[in-house]
Design an enzyme around this catalytic site. Structure first.
Site, PDB file in Angstrom:
ATOM      1  N   ASP A 117     -15.325  -4.398  -1.062  1.00 21.57           N
ATOM      2  CA  ASP A 117     -14.843  -4.090   0.286  1.00 21.57           C
ATOM      3  C   ASP A 117     -16.044  -3.785   1.165  1.00 21.57           C
ATOM      4  O   ASP A 117     -16.841  -2.896   0.842  1.00 21.57           O
ATOM      5  CB  ASP A 117     -13.905  -2.884   0.258  1.00 21.57           C
ATOM      6  CG  ASP A 117     -12.747  -3.079  -0.716  1.00 21.57           C
ATOM      7  OD1 ASP A 117     -12.348  -4.240  -0.924  1.00 21.57           O
ATOM      8  OD2 ASP A 117     -12.252  -2.081  -1.267  1.00 21.57           O
ATOM      9  N   ASP A 128       0.854  -1.188   0.000  1.00 20.23           N
ATOM     10  CA  ASP A 128       0.000   0.000   0.000  1.00 20.23           C
ATOM     11  C   ASP A 128       0.890   1.238   0.000  1.00 20.23           C
ATOM     12  O   ASP A 128       1.880   1.286   0.740  1.00 20.23           O
ATOM     13  CB  ASP A 128      -0.900   0.022   1.236  1.00 20.23           C
ATOM     14  CG  ASP A 128      -1.945  -1.092   1.223  1.00 20.23           C
ATOM     15  OD1 ASP A 128      -1.981  -1.860   0.243  1.00 20.23           O
ATOM     16  OD2 ASP A 128      -2.707  -1.199   2.201  1.00 20.23           O
TER      17      ASP A 128
END
Length: 240
Positions: A131, A9
């Site tokens: 998500d 990330d």
């Protein structure tokens, strides 16, 4: 055999991890994401999930130069996500070396564009990011919860040609307390042919084995690697 996908990330060009998607709970693990990617490759990893967290917040691609560097200096198969909201964002991602992209917010906010991407680039290149928090889809870097429920959301996009889905239970992400195996079992029960990739909560090899037993096609691992809960050499048994 379950496919092992490691995650990097990115915030401000650095490799970081968040806890439950909270940007205030950021930990920097490496100033140079390429260094991390090369280490993954050295241990036989083939797949990389690269997330542009700046892009997810800004609603347009930001860290494509990092993608470009990793793609040009490794042989990793990269799927890229975060901030992909337009055709130009998608073009930048593919031109920078992504082999696949994951769309989550775009599938909720602008389904017409996402459908066009599937038709234009094919289901092997376009993944659905599902998500969720409390079984409801969350978007825009997980900062906004919608009324879309996880199962109908996946089912709808399967009808439009999606074959691969990355499902993240936000409550598990970065917690190192195990995965949402029951949620994944429910999804698989509804749709046995789906290529389902679990994300969030993996803390040990046992978690990976449980996901494999549940019929998951892939698993994304992040913090467990960075916090040395799982050693890279342990992943070799899965023939990454």
């Amino acid at each position: 055999m379950i496919e092992i996908i490691l995650a990097i990330d990115i915030i401000e060009g650095k490799a970081v991890r968040l806890t439950q998607g909270d940007y205030k709970q950021k930990k920097i693990y490496n100033q140079d994401p390429l260094e991390v990617a090369k280490k993954f490759e050295d241990y036989g990893i083939r797949r990389l999930h690269l997330v542009d967290l700046d892009g997810a917040k800004a609603n347009f691609i930001v860290n494509y130069k990092i993608l470009e560097r990793i793609a040009s200096h490794t042989s990793l198969i990269i799927d890229f996500s975060g901030g992909l909201k337009s055709d130009s964002d998608l073009k930048i991602a593919f031109n920078s070396g992504a082999k696949m992209v994951t769309g989550g917010s775009i599938a909720v906010k602008n389904p017409k564009i996402f459908k066009n991407w599937i038709n234009k680039f094919g289901a092997n290149c376009i993944l659905l990011g599902a998500d969720c928090r409390n079984n409801k889809i969350a978007v825009n870097g997980w900062t906004e919860e919608t009324n879309e429920e996880i199962l109908p959301f996946i089912k709808k996009w399967r009808k439009y040609g999606i074959t691969k889905v990355i499902c993240t239970d936000i409550s598990k992400d970065g917690m190192l307390k195990g995965t949402s195996t029951e949620l994944y079992k429910t999804i698989k029960k509804e749709d046995t042919s789906i290529y389902l990739i679990a994300s969030g909560g993996v803390s040990c090899i046992y978690d990976i084995d449980m996901l494999q037993e549940a019929g998951l096609s892939g698993v994304i691992i992040g913090k467990a690697i960075y916090e040395s809960k799982i050693q890279l050499k342990e992943l070799k048994k899965y023939a990454c």
